[in-house]
Design an enzyme around this catalytic site. Structure first.
Site, PDB file in Angstrom:
ATOM      1  N   CYS A 113       0.707  13.724   0.038  1.00  0.00           N
ATOM      2  CA  CYS A 113      -0.598  13.850   0.721  1.00  0.00           C
ATOM      3  C   CYS A 113      -0.889  15.270   1.189  1.00  0.00           C
ATOM      4  O   CYS A 113      -2.044  15.602   1.476  1.00  0.00           O
ATOM      5  CB  CYS A 113      -0.673  12.887   1.895  1.00  0.00           C
ATOM      6  SG  CYS A 113      -0.426  11.191   1.407  1.00  0.00           S
ATOM      7  N   HIS A 245      -6.442  14.889   6.642  1.00  0.00           N
ATOM      8  CA  HIS A 245      -6.065  13.927   5.600  1.00  0.00           C
ATOM      9  C   HIS A 245      -6.589  12.554   6.018  1.00  0.00           C
ATOM     10  O   HIS A 245      -6.468  12.157   7.181  1.00  0.00           O
ATOM     11  CB  HIS A 245      -4.541  13.920   5.452  1.00  0.00           C
ATOM     12  CG  HIS A 245      -4.026  12.826   4.567  1.00  0.00           C
ATOM     13  ND1 HIS A 245      -4.569  12.563   3.334  1.00  0.00           N
ATOM     14  CD2 HIS A 245      -3.024  11.934   4.747  1.00  0.00           C
ATOM     15  CE1 HIS A 245      -3.919  11.551   2.792  1.00  0.00           C
ATOM     16  NE2 HIS A 245      -2.982  11.147   3.629  1.00  0.00           N
ATOM     17  N   ASN A 275      -7.048   5.942   1.622  1.00  0.00           N
ATOM     18  CA  ASN A 275      -6.116   7.069   1.510  1.00  0.00           C
ATOM     19  C   ASN A 275      -5.942   7.427   0.030  1.00  0.00           C
ATOM     20  O   ASN A 275      -5.359   6.646  -0.727  1.00  0.00           O
ATOM     21  CB  ASN A 275      -4.778   6.661   2.143  1.00  0.00           C
ATOM     22  CG  ASN A 275      -3.754   7.785   2.129  1.00  0.00           C
ATOM     23  OD1 ASN A 275      -3.933   8.795   1.450  1.00  0.00           O
ATOM     24  ND2 ASN A 275      -2.672   7.607   2.860  1.00  0.00           N
TER      25      ASN A 275
HETATM   26  O1  UT7 Z   1      -0.768   9.177   3.634  1.00  0.00           O
HETATM   27  C1  UT7 Z   1       0.514   9.340   4.154  1.00  0.00           C
HETATM   28  C2  UT7 Z   1       0.527   9.137   5.570  1.00  0.00           C
HETATM   29  N1  UT7 Z   1       0.496   7.731   5.885  1.00  0.00           N
HETATM   30  C3  UT7 Z   1       0.033   7.367   7.029  1.00  0.00           C
HETATM   31  O2  UT7 Z   1      -0.437   8.184   7.786  1.00  0.00           O
HETATM   32  C4  UT7 Z   1       0.140   5.909   7.424  1.00  0.00           C
HETATM   33  C5  UT7 Z   1       0.579   5.834   8.849  1.00  0.00           C
HETATM   34  N2  UT7 Z   1       0.693   4.477   9.344  1.00  0.00           N
HETATM   35  C6  UT7 Z   1      -0.395   3.684   9.589  1.00  0.00           C
HETATM   36  O3  UT7 Z   1      -1.518   4.083   9.322  1.00  0.00           O
HETATM   37  C7  UT7 Z   1      -0.163   2.347  10.259  1.00  0.00           C
HETATM   38  O4  UT7 Z   1       1.167   2.275  10.712  1.00  0.00           O
HETATM   39  C8  UT7 Z   1      -0.460   1.126   9.326  1.00  0.00           C
HETATM   40  C9  UT7 Z   1      -1.952   1.011   9.092  1.00  0.00           C
HETATM   41  C10 UT7 Z   1       0.269   1.272   8.018  1.00  0.00           C
HETATM   42  C11 UT7 Z   1      -0.016  -0.171  10.007  1.00  0.00           C
HETATM   43  O5  UT7 Z   1      -0.635  -0.319  11.283  1.00  0.00           O
HETATM   44  P1  UT7 Z   1       0.234  -0.727  12.558  1.00  0.00           P
HETATM   45  O6  UT7 Z   1      -0.690  -0.853  13.686  1.00  0.00           O
HETATM   46  O7  UT7 Z   1       1.350   0.288  12.669  1.00  0.00           O
HETATM   47  O8  UT7 Z   1       0.756  -2.149  12.168  1.00  0.00           O
HETATM   48  P2  UT7 Z   1       2.276  -2.662  12.010  1.00  0.00           P
HETATM   49  O9  UT7 Z   1       2.913  -2.077  10.819  1.00  0.00           O
HETATM   50  O10 UT7 Z   1       2.942  -2.498  13.335  1.00  0.00           O
HETATM   51  O11 UT7 Z   1       2.050  -4.213  11.761  1.00  0.00           O
HETATM   52  C12 UT7 Z   1       1.539  -5.056  12.799  1.00  0.00           C
HETATM   53  C13 UT7 Z   1       1.454  -6.477  12.269  1.00  0.00           C
HETATM   54  C14 UT7 Z   1       2.752  -6.976  11.631  1.00  0.00           C
HETATM   55  O12 UT7 Z   1       2.890  -8.336  11.947  1.00  0.00           O
HETATM   56  P3  UT7 Z   1       3.970  -8.813  13.056  1.00  0.00           P
HETATM   57  O13 UT7 Z   1       5.279  -8.299  12.552  1.00  0.00           O
HETATM   58  O14 UT7 Z   1       3.526  -8.147  14.321  1.00  0.00           O
HETATM   59  O15 UT7 Z   1       3.820 -10.294  13.038  1.00  0.00           O
HETATM   60  C15 UT7 Z   1       2.465  -6.859  10.142  1.00  0.00           C
HETATM   61  O16 UT7 Z   1       3.210  -7.785   9.377  1.00  0.00           O
HETATM   62  O17 UT7 Z   1       0.447  -6.552  11.236  1.00  0.00           O
HETATM   63  C16 UT7 Z   1       0.995  -7.173  10.080  1.00  0.00           C
HETATM   64  N3  UT7 Z   1       0.354  -6.608   8.912  1.00  0.00           N
HETATM   65  C17 UT7 Z   1      -0.792  -7.103   8.392  1.00  0.00           C
HETATM   66  N4  UT7 Z   1      -1.569  -8.129   8.757  1.00  0.00           N
HETATM   67  C18 UT7 Z   1      -2.688  -8.373   8.034  1.00  0.00           C
HETATM   68  C19 UT7 Z   1       0.735  -5.535   8.188  1.00  0.00           C
HETATM   69  N5  UT7 Z   1      -0.141  -5.314   7.180  1.00  0.00           N
HETATM   70  C20 UT7 Z   1      -1.097  -6.263   7.306  1.00  0.00           C
HETATM   71  C21 UT7 Z   1      -2.272  -6.545   6.585  1.00  0.00           C
HETATM   72  N6  UT7 Z   1      -3.027  -7.601   6.974  1.00  0.00           N
HETATM   73  N7  UT7 Z   1      -2.674  -5.823   5.525  1.00  0.00           N
END
Ligand code: UT7
Length: 318
Positions: A113, A245, A275
């Site tokens: 990225c 980004h 992204n």
């Molecule tokens: O381009 C390179 C750089 N990349 C980035 O900058 C990405 C950085 N990270 C992020 O943007 C965020 O961490 C994400 C968008 C990837 C995830 O958001 P989050 O608020 O950190 O969510 P999480 O990973 O903590 O997941 C929270 C919950 C989980 O469920 P439990 O374990 O709390 O029951 C996940 O299983 O959300 C669940 N979950 C989803 N639910 C519905 C994860 N993906 C999804 C989904 N739909 N697509």
């Protein structure tokens, strides 16, 4: 003193649009979850037969037309990509061959990225050292081809597209004012593709610990931007637009807040593009220049973070 002026810009987005609701038919997710956690509403996706080089060529054509540049004037091609057509040769040589530009350096740059910002520094160095006079830098990706469409934690985040800029040698103080690049390979396991020619002879799929990357992103993006500003003797108040980004609206908002930049001075296209890795900044740049949101002589702070981890910033007068 020689500077690298931006004389052209362009972009291309594949025709097919995948909305959040379309994804609910593929994985257990919802429009509400995707939009509230990321700010994404839709992403553009290539057809099976469309290649990264096709997108790169269209973004280059757009920049050539916009700037009235004949491709034969270009003396170096850099394509920032993580999704090249082939393991080798480079996608840049396909672009070079398409435009029949003979006997110039063409190469891909892989910094995920952060690839576009890394490429700007390389292009600026080529121009400052008089190796090149007019360089096209293209960020182009078909991430949909390496997304695991069964993994809801990653497949909702990415899209395809390409953006480009043409840099030209000038004695006027404009264009690339400063760049700062960083990497820390100890974060390898937080964001990687689980394949490669040497590793397992496969392409692999995107694997990410989103929270690991999220926690690093805001600090690293804001610190890199402050360092790049300090390098060229400018302050936050000199910045007309922050062009970060486009990974997540929450990261964009927090980075702007940490830097003390108002949200109405922040470019965000993540809602429509998702992204697109190395393509995200040039796509945001070109689309905002075309709508007139970013204007000639505006001072921009670009910043990106991605797999590696790699990150960096560039202060750019357009
Ligand atoms: O381009 C390179 C750089 N990349 C980035 O900058 C990405 C950085 N990270 C992020 O943007 C965020 O961490 C994400 C968008 C990837 C995830 O958001 P989050 O608020 O950190 O969510 P999480 O990973 O903590 O997941 C929270 C919950 C989980 O469920 P439990 O374990 O709390 O029951 C996940 O299983 O959300 C669940 N979950 C989803 N639910 C519905 C994860 N993906 C999804 C989904 N739909 N697509």
């Amino acid at each position: 003193m020689i500077y690298s002026e931006i004389i052209g810009f362009g972009h291309y987005l594949p025709k097919k649009i995948l909305k959040n609701n379309d994804l609910t038919k593929i994985v257990d997710t919802s429009d509400e979850w995707i939009y509230s956690r990321t700010g994404i509403k839709q992403r553009h996706i290539v057809n099976k037969s469309e290649l990264t080089s096709d997108l790169a060529i269209k973004a280059a054509e757009d920049a050539f037309t916009q700037s009235n540049t004949d491709p034969s004037e270009i003396d170096c091609i850099i394509v920032a990509t993580t999704t090249p057509d082939n393991t080798f040769p480079s996608t840049a040589t396909k672009v070079q061959n398409y435009f029949s530009i003979k006997n110039i350096p063409s190469f891909d740059l892989q910094a995920v990225c952060s690839g576009f910002i890394y490429s700007l520094q390389v292009a600026d160095s080529f121009i400052k050292s008089k190796k090149s006079k007019k360089i096209i830098v293209i960020g182009a990706e078909t991430l949909s081809k390496i997304v695991d469409w069964k993994d809801r934690r990653t497949c909702v985040l990415f899209g395809d597209g390409a953006g480009s800029v043409i840099l030209s040698s000038t004695k006027i103080k404009t264009g690339v004012m400063s760049t700062k690049l960083y990497s820390d390979g100890s974060w390898h396991k937080s964001l990687f593709a689980d394949g490669g020619p040497s590793l397992n002879q496969k392409v692999g799929k995107i694997r990410m610990d989103g929270q690991d990357v999220f926690k690093q992103a805001v600090n690293k993006l804001s610190e890199a931007t402050e360092m790049a500003l300090s390098d060229c003797g400018l302050n936050i108040s000199d910045i007309d637009w922050l062009v970060p980004h486009q990974a997540n609206q929450r990261i964009i908002k927090s980075t702007a807040k940490k830097l003390g930049i108002e949200s109405d001075k922040t470019i965000s296209t993540v809602e429509n593009h998702a992204n697109t890795s190395a393509a995200s900044i040039p796509l945001a740049l070109s689309s905002s220049l075309k709508t007139g949101k970013i204007k000639k002589n505006d001072i921009l702070a670009l910043c990106a973070i991605g797999g590696g981890l790699t990150w960096g910033s560039c202060i750019l007068k357009v």
